[in-house]
Enzyme design. Structure first.
Site, short mmCIF file in Angstrom:
data_model
loop_
_atom_site.label_atom_id
_atom_site.label_comp_id
_atom_site.label_asym_id
_atom_site.label_seq_id
_atom_site.Cartn_x
_atom_site.Cartn_y
_atom_site.Cartn_z
N HIS A 110 -22.79 66.50 -15.34
CA HIS A 110 -23.20 65.77 -14.13
C HIS A 110 -24.62 66.18 -13.71
CE1 HIS A 110 -21.57 63.57 -10.34
NE2 HIS A 110 -22.88 63.37 -10.49
N ARG A 169 -19.26 57.22 -11.97
CA ARG A 169 -18.31 58.22 -11.49
C ARG A 169 -17.15 58.29 -12.48
NH1 ARG A 169 -21.77 60.41 -9.19
NH2 ARG A 169 -22.06 60.66 -6.96
N1 LIG Z 1 -24.69 61.04 -12.72
C1 LIG Z 1 -25.59 61.29 -11.77
O1 LIG Z 1 -26.26 62.33 -11.79
C2 LIG Z 1 -25.81 60.28 -10.70
C3 LIG Z 1 -26.95 60.35 -9.88
C4 LIG Z 1 -27.15 59.36 -8.92
C5 LIG Z 1 -26.25 58.31 -8.78
N2 LIG Z 1 -25.15 58.27 -9.59
C6 LIG Z 1 -24.19 57.18 -9.49
O2 LIG Z 1 -24.82 55.98 -9.90
C7 LIG Z 1 -24.12 54.89 -9.32
C8 LIG Z 1 -25.12 53.87 -8.76
O3 LIG Z 1 -25.81 54.39 -7.65
P1 LIG Z 1 -26.80 53.47 -6.80
O4 LIG Z 1 -27.36 54.34 -5.73
O5 LIG Z 1 -27.71 52.73 -7.69
O6 LIG Z 1 -25.75 52.41 -6.18
P2 LIG Z 1 -26.08 51.14 -5.26
O7 LIG Z 1 -27.52 51.16 -4.81
O8 LIG Z 1 -25.03 51.08 -4.22
O9 LIG Z 1 -25.94 49.89 -6.24
C9 LIG Z 1 -24.71 49.45 -6.67
C10 LIG Z 1 -24.89 48.25 -7.60
O10 LIG Z 1 -23.63 47.93 -8.16
C11 LIG Z 1 -23.33 46.56 -7.92
N3 LIG Z 1 -21.89 46.42 -7.72
C12 LIG Z 1 -21.09 47.09 -6.85
N4 LIG Z 1 -19.81 46.69 -6.97
C13 LIG Z 1 -19.80 45.75 -7.95
C14 LIG Z 1 -18.79 44.97 -8.52
N5 LIG Z 1 -17.49 45.07 -8.12
N6 LIG Z 1 -19.11 44.09 -9.50
C15 LIG Z 1 -20.40 43.97 -9.88
N7 LIG Z 1 -21.43 44.70 -9.38
C16 LIG Z 1 -21.12 45.57 -8.42
C17 LIG Z 1 -24.10 46.19 -6.68
O11 LIG Z 1 -24.30 44.78 -6.66
P3 LIG Z 1 -25.17 44.04 -5.50
O12 LIG Z 1 -26.57 44.56 -5.66
O13 LIG Z 1 -25.08 42.61 -5.84
O14 LIG Z 1 -24.54 44.47 -4.22
C18 LIG Z 1 -25.39 47.01 -6.86
O15 LIG Z 1 -26.29 46.30 -7.68
C19 LIG Z 1 -23.17 55.48 -8.30
O16 LIG Z 1 -21.88 55.61 -8.86
C20 LIG Z 1 -23.73 56.87 -8.07
O17 LIG Z 1 -22.74 57.77 -7.62
C21 LIG Z 1 -24.92 59.22 -10.54
#
Ligand SMILES: NC(=O)c1ccc[n+]([C@@H]2O[C@H](COP(=O)([O-])OP(=O)(O)OC[C@H]3O[C@@H](n4cnc5c(N)ncnc54)[C@H](OP(=O)(O)O)[C@@H]3O)[C@@H](O)[C@H]2O)c1
Length: 307
Positions: free
Chosen positions: A270, A222
């Site tokens: 995006h 983000r």
């Molecule tokens: N650009 C685009 O088109 C697009 C598309 C889709 C998603 N995204 C973005 O991609 C990102 C990831 O999405 P997701 O669905 O994979 O998220 P998710 O399933 O919630 O996974 C988050 C990961 O980040 C880790 N994490 C969270 N806070 C942390 C911290 N403070 N320190 C270290 N690790 C931390 C978590 O650790 P744990 O596993 O240990 O809890 C988990 O492994 C989001 O920002 C989403 O908005 C972007």
């Protein structure tokens, strides 16, 4: 009854259209209608939370995307529950985008596109997958899938998350204590973290300094994760060799923004990956049914953790 809740009129219009196309049997409504008083579930994208809080039956705020930062979780507590959309096509799309990004830097296309503008014939050393170390920050739905796929292709892959992960041939690093060690060997750094208080402005000068000089950065989390001026400084000093940016603090990115013309930055609007709208609707409708029938919700967000 599903409430369509977005403060962005163009998104509201699109959501109404896709509900009519893919789920004509489901009644929908918008805020400020008498029917909204009956809605239990809202399909949300930057909703007006104050407006939603006036609706007595509303319990489930369902993001139409994987991210939930647009729901301002700090303001939400029981009886509200929050779900997000997780989908395999979405994961695959993110992987495709990142494969392109990794190859762009690995095979020096960042230099070749630039050279072509100036008609310079200069070859750069061909780097193999095995010699590249790729760091993935965030090993959740997206990050774990991407890290595993890159490791399966033969890249050296390491990941950073809150808890230890066991992925084949992916080195796991945990939390702030292991952040510097994680960053030190990365040739390419990928951001797939959620936006929370702990990750806000995480990508700053200090973090970039911990990378190997000349590393590249691919930013798909983000916009608010990144301190813009610190990125520009890292690029200008050569600490970073290049950056691919897909997300921005203010979207759409202003035509006057310096990123557009920066020789070391590639901007994409995006588009790293979107879940198909048919899948988004299916998950929202399914969760609304689960809520009604007292079943566990799918892909529910932990409101205290923030993701
Ligand atoms: N650009 C685009 O088109 C697009 C598309 C889709 C998603 N995204 C973005 O991609 C990102 C990831 O999405 P997701 O669905 O994979 O998220 P998710 O399933 O919630 O996974 C988050 C990961 O980040 C880790 N994490 C969270 N806070 C942390 C911290 N403070 N320190 C270290 N690790 C931390 C978590 O650790 P744990 O596993 O240990 O809890 C988990 O492994 C989001 O920002 C989403 O908005 C972007």
């Amino acid at each position: 009854m599903i409430l369509i809740a977005s403060s962005r009129p163009e998104v509201e219009k699109i959501l109404i259209k896709v509900f009519e196309k893919y789920a004509p049997e489901i009644p929908i409504t918008t805020p400020n209608t008498p029917q909204a008083l009956q809605a239990r579930t809202a399909a949300c994208w930057f909703p007006d939370l104050a407006q939603l809080k006036q609706l007595p039956q509303l319990q489930l705020l369902h993001s139409i995307a994987a991210g939930v930062e647009h729901l301002d979780l700090a303001q939400l507590h029981a009886p509200y529950r929050v779900c997000r959309v997780l989908d395999q096509v979405h994961q695959q799309g993110m992987l495709d985008y990142l494969l392109w990004g990794v190859l762009y830097f690995q095979r020096a296309f960042n230099h070749y596109f630039d050279q072509a503008q100036q008609r310079i014939w200069q070859q750069h050393r061909q780097r193999s997958r095995q010699e590249l170390c790729i760091g993935v920050m965030g090993l959740g739905h997206m990050g774990a899938f991407v890290a595993q796929a890159l490791a399966d292709l033969g890249y050296q892959v390491r990941g950073w998350s809150n808890s230890t992960k066991q992925l084949l041939n992916v080195q796991s690093f945990v939390g702030r204590n292991q952040q510097a060690k994680f960053l030190a060997d990365c040739d390419i750094l990928i951001n797939l973290l959620p936006l929370t208080d702990a990750t806000y402005a995480l990508f700053d000068q200090q973090l970039f300094q911990q990378l190997k000089k000349g590393a590249a950065f691919i930013h798909c989390g983000r916009g608010q994760h990144l301190v813009e001026q610190d990125l520009l400084t890292a690029l200008d000093t050569g600490q970073l060799s290049g950056a691919i940016l897909d997300v921005f603090e203010h979207e759409p990115l202003a035509p006057t923004h310096s990123y557009w013309q920066h020789p070391k930055i590639v901007v994409t609007p995006h588009i790293a990956s979107h879940a198909p709208m048919s899948a988004v609707l299916k998950q929202i409708i399914d969760n609304d049914f689960r809520l009604q029938s007292g079943q566990d919700l799918r892909h529910e967000v932990d409101l205290t953790r923030g993701y």
